[in-house]
Design an enzyme around this catalytic site. Structure first.
Site, PDB file in Angstrom:
ATOM      1  N   SER A  84       1.326  -1.536   0.238  1.00 37.65           N
ATOM      2  CA  SER A  84      -0.286   0.250   0.150  1.00 37.65           C
ATOM      3  C   SER A  84       0.786   1.448   0.259  1.00 37.65           C
ATOM      4  O   SER A  84       2.107   0.624  -0.893  1.00 37.65           O
ATOM      5  CB  SER A  84      -0.872  -0.031   1.383  1.00 37.65           C
ATOM      6  OG  SER A  84      -1.828   0.894   0.635  1.00 37.65           O
ATOM      7  N   ASP A  89      -6.194  -3.903  -2.736  1.00 38.20           N
ATOM      8  CA  ASP A  89      -4.460  -3.335  -1.713  1.00 38.20           C
ATOM      9  C   ASP A  89      -4.091  -5.264  -1.070  1.00 38.20           C
ATOM     10  O   ASP A  89      -4.644  -5.604  -0.519  1.00 38.20           O
ATOM     11  CB  ASP A  89      -5.307  -2.695  -0.379  1.00 38.20           C
ATOM     12  CG  ASP A  89      -4.078  -1.618   0.695  1.00 38.20           C
ATOM     13  OD1 ASP A  89      -4.012  -2.118   1.086  1.00 38.20           O
ATOM     14  OD2 ASP A  89      -4.353  -0.310   0.932  1.00 38.20           O
TER      15      ASP A  89
END
Length: 744
Positions: A73, A219
């Site tokens: 991320s 993610d």
């Protein structure tokens, strides 16, 4: 709207971490000096991840050479930049230049939208767009499609652009994403770095997933938020892990189902992270910046946590010095890992990937002027955004490609997966606290590519204060959509009160049934010119009150023109730009039309700003000449910020003059990503309507003013205010509605 997206962001930035589906072991990086390999792990955490920059700054200060980086991320963004050879100060400057509020809005600035999209915004509908396909409603994959984020990552990582092996970066790198279909971890060691980093930070429900190699990716924090195991598989002997995860909510903050759900997510993250960090050995280093309750969504102030990252890393300085090297060795290591140079040679060609779009020719047309120009990302982004502004694309990306020794640009358009049928809704409410309330429900249906040539069919349904059922067909005549034709038709009706002074004398129902055709020109998104032919049937029926008009039926044929200049940044509480609309209609007695004459109308609004102070200057003017049909010539005035204090549309005449100055002051931090803009304002207005044979002077016109509080809520602009005229009319008003109205 932006506030709604930001609420989703707060709820989704920290997602539950499920048991990891292990990826195949990655090959060990080669060419490292014969010393312990120090691997760096940068965890996910949204805006909290800016603290990674401070950690990197201390690692360089303490001369700790990094031989491998793994990130998830936000950690993947910072890690990729550092792995590509950028220094901490460079990364900080890049993040400081980002307009985070703009980044979470896919569309270009409103001033750059084509005029038909600007006009459609006057219909007052919510930003949320629904799709209809295969017999059911389809929602977008995320609140933000990531158009501007993708372009930003491409610019940031341009020196290492292209499909490459990440072991060939100045520092070997891995990014972690999640296959949302299978739930497996996907560890990337090669590919298009910008696309892969974008996938690693695709927070579910906030950012739309990325499709890479046939896998739908989100993610990486879902499966491995602090990927220590990945960097070990890269050959790390010593691991430096940086955890920027958010703390659990306090008991007093658990006051809603949303907060309970958020806490559940956080508990799962904490448990997974605890298990992961337990694998660190006695020679490894754990750095946990003291970020407190700093929000994962506070990107606008993210750089304020950089010193906290430095502070946490400095607290581990004695242990870091144990794996440091001499100054000479560090300089030599640094020299070997300089970022690759990037030559801005001329673009030899432009290609468009046609696999996921039906309008590749339009994208190619907007980018045709890039050939022969230096490879400047800003110029490429401008061409991409020009095509994206048409409103039919989910994303348009680009990348550098090599073909037979020549370097060019490949454009990657993706049509909206929830199209080509789109629907949006809007609701306006108003109440004058004197027994009169109105509502306006708007439903809009848009079908793109009706004939496959870039045309659009837009249907509009309105219920409430205005009843309308209409359709409009837009068809470009050239590839660049400069020339176009259109057909429109429909029925529209509304009630028009008639007042004498402060007293309402009557109320009429006015209706119009119309069929029209037009041809237009737009070579710049700021302006448009149109010529039109229209046939209408007009009716007026008295509902209550004095029989000033018993009832009228009129047939109207017009040939006219319309000129629009529109650079306003928004219709709710504009801060800059102008919208000016001029129409001229020549009434004919052909095709069954009654009466001959001219009707001219002008409306203009200009917004000026200085800091938190905003001023909106507006004017309206209408005039008839000769003897056009009465119902086609009349204009109305009245309502909040349209002669405040007077009843809505209560001044009726074939001639109109009106001016207003509206001041509004923004309260609070205008840069805060999660802020709900609030305004205090007042207006000064003057104007009236009249008919031929009556004289008019501004000195005798009605004067009005108002004070109000305005709020840009997730459901649209909310206004609460008080207006009064010099004739004794006054009203309190609570309404949803823009400061800029439709010119009709």
């Amino acid at each position: 709207m932006l506030p709604t997206r930001c609420v989703l962001l707060v709820l989704c930035l920290l997602m539950p971490v499920f048991p990891e589906a292990r990826a195949a072991a990655q090959p060990l990086p080669s060419g490292e000096p014969q010393r312990p390999c120090v691997g760096l792990v940068l965890g996910g955490g949204g805006a909290r991840g800016a603290a990674h920059i401070g950690v990197l700054r201390v690692l360089e200060r303490e001369r700790v050479p990094i031989c491998a980086i793994a990130g998830t991320s936000m950690g993947a963004i910072v890690g990729a930049l550092y792995a590509s050879g950028q220094r901490p100060d460079d990364i900080e400057r890049v993040l400081a230049s980002v307009d985070w509020k703009d980044l979470f809005r896919d569309d270009p600035d409103r001033g750059n939208l084509p005029m038909r999209r600007k006009d459609a915004q006057l219909n007052y509908r919510a930003e949320l767009e629904l799709g209809w396909r295969d017999g059911g409603v389809v929602l977008p994959y995320g609140a933000v499609q990531g158009q501007k984020l993708g372009l930003l990552l491409r610019r940031m990582l341009l020196p290492v652009a292209g499909n490459r092996d990440f072991d060939e970066l100045p520092i070997p790198f891995r990014a972690v994403a999640t296959d949302i279909v299978t739930g497996e971890a996907v560890v990337f060691g090669k590919g298009d770095l910008a696309h892969i980093v974008r996938a690693s930070m695709a927070v579910p429900a906030v950012f739309a997933p990325m499709e890479i190699n046939g896998r739908l990716l989100v993610d990486g924090g879902l499966v491995d938020n602090v990927p220590i195991d990945i960097v070990r598989r890269m050959g790390a002997d010593v691991v430096i892990a940086v955890d920027v995860g958010a703390p659990l909510l306090a008991r007093e903050d658990l006051r809603s189902p949303a907060s309970i759900a958020f806490q559940m997510v956080s508990v799962l993250i904490k448990e997974k992270t605890k298990t992961t960090l337990a694998t660190l050995g006695e020679n490894d280093v754990l750095i946990v910046p003291p970020l407190g309750d700093f929000s994962s969504a506070a990107f606008e102030t993210a750089l304020t946590v950089v010193p906290l990252g430095e502070q946490a890393a400095e607290s581990q300085a004695p242990r870091l010095r144990g794996i440091a090297v001499s100054e000479a060795d560090y300089i030599a290591w640094r020299e070997q890992r300089k970022p690759p140079s990037f030559a801005d040679d001329a673009i030899a060609f432009v290609e468009v990937d046609q696999r996921r779009t039906g309008t590749a020719a339009l994208v190619a047309q907007r980018a045709q002027n890039l050939v022969g120009q230096p490879l400047a990302p800003e110029r490429i982004d401008a061409a991409v955004q020009s095509a994206y502004a048409e409103g039919t694309y989910q994303r348009i990306g680009w990348r550098i490609v090599e073909r037979e020794g020549r370097r060019g640009v490949e454009l990657l358009p993706i049509d909206k997966t929830w199209g080509p049928m789109f629907a949006s809704l809007g609701l306006q409410l108003s109440d004058d606290f004197n027994g009169r309330s109105d509502y306006q429900l708007t439903a809009e249906l848009l079908r793109t590519g009706v004939s496959g040539d870039g045309d659009e069919l837009r249907a509009l349904l309105r219920l409430g204060r205005i009843t309308e059922l209409s359709a409009d067909w837009f068809a470009p005549l050239d590839l660049d959509r400069r020339f176009y034709v259109g057909l429109d038709g429909g029925y529209r009706a509304s009630n028009v009160p008639l007042s004498f002074g402060a007293q309402q004398a009557a109320e009429f129902r006015f209706s119009r049934t119309t069929l029209g055709a037009r041809i237009g020109l737009q070579t710049d998104p700021r302006w448009a010119l149109e010529a039109n032919l229209r046939r209408s049937a007009l009716k007026a029926r008295r509902l209550v009150g004095l029989s000033v008009l018993g009832g009228l039926d009129q047939q109207v044929t017009t040939v006219g023109g319309r000129a629009v200049w529109d650079t306003l940044d928004t219709l709710s509480f504009p801060t800059r730009g102008t919208r000016a609309v001029a129409t001229v209609d020549r009434h004919l007695d052909a095709l069954g039309g009654e009466g001959q004459g001219w009707v001219t109308r002008l409306r203009s609004d200009t917004a000026l700003s200085h800091g938190a102070h905003h001023l909106l200057l507006g004017a309206r003017w209408a005039r008839d000449l000769d003897q056009p049909p009465d119902l086609a010539a009349f204009s109305t005035l009245g309502g909040f910020l349209n002669l405040s204090g007077a009843l809505e549309r209560s001044r009726v005449g074939t001639r109109l003059a009106y001016g207003r100055a509206v001041y509004y002051y923004r309260i609070g931090d205008s840069n805060a990503l999660l802020a709900v803009p609030t305004y205090l304002g007042f207006s000064a207005e003057v104007g009236d309507t009249w008919d031929p044979g009556q004289s008019f002077a501004f000195s005798d016109a009605t004067r009005a003013g108002s004070v109000f509080v305005g709020l840009s809520s997730p459901f649209g602009p909310l206004l609460f205010g008080y207006g009064r005229t010099n004739q004794g009319e006054d009203s309190w008003t609570l309404s949803f509605g823009n400061l800029i109205r439709n010119e009709d």
